[in-house]
Design a protein around this motif. Structure first.
Motif, mmCIF file in Angstrom:
data_model
loop_
_atom_site.group_PDB
_atom_site.id
_atom_site.type_symbol
_atom_site.label_atom_id
_atom_site.label_comp_id
_atom_site.label_asym_id
_atom_site.label_seq_id
_atom_site.Cartn_x
_atom_site.Cartn_y
_atom_site.Cartn_z
ATOM 1 N N GLU A 1 -21.091 7.168 -19.432
ATOM 2 C CA GLU A 1 -20.521 7.674 -18.192
ATOM 3 C C GLU A 1 -19.761 8.973 -18.428
ATOM 4 N N LYS A 2 -19.078 9.080 -19.555
ATOM 5 C CA LYS A 2 -18.304 10.282 -19.846
ATOM 6 C C LYS A 2 -19.179 11.404 -20.385
ATOM 7 N N THR A 3 -20.134 11.065 -21.230
ATOM 8 C CA THR A 3 -21.008 12.052 -21.859
ATOM 9 C C THR A 3 -22.445 11.606 -21.654
ATOM 10 N N GLY A 4 -23.199 12.368 -20.925
ATOM 11 C CA GLY A 4 -24.576 11.993 -20.628
ATOM 12 C C GLY A 4 -25.436 11.796 -21.857
ATOM 13 N N SER A 5 -25.251 12.627 -22.856
ATOM 14 C CA SER A 5 -26.008 12.535 -24.099
ATOM 15 C C SER A 5 -25.041 12.650 -25.272
ATOM 16 N N PRO A 6 -24.428 11.546 -25.663
ATOM 17 C CA PRO A 6 -23.436 11.610 -26.737
ATOM 18 C C PRO A 6 -24.059 11.971 -28.078
#
Length: 52
Positions: free
Chosen positions: A2-7
């Protein structure tokens, strides 16, 4: 996700601080990356369908 689309691998590792470190990280990273890829594809399809 949710925070980073592609961690990144480093972000995934940081989020997995309490998971067993017995060699499972590479498989967990791969699963997370596959999930984020699928989520991105689904969002693109929804955006395309909404634009039609």
């Amino acid at each position: 996700m949710e925070k980073t689309g592609s961690p990144s691998d480093a972000q995934i590792d940081e989020a997995m601080t309490n998971i067993c470190r017995c060699g499972t990280y590479p498989r967990i990273r791969k699963a997370i990356q596959a999930a984020t890829g699928q989520a991105a594809k689904a969002a693109a399809v929804q955006a395309k369908e909404g634009a039609v």
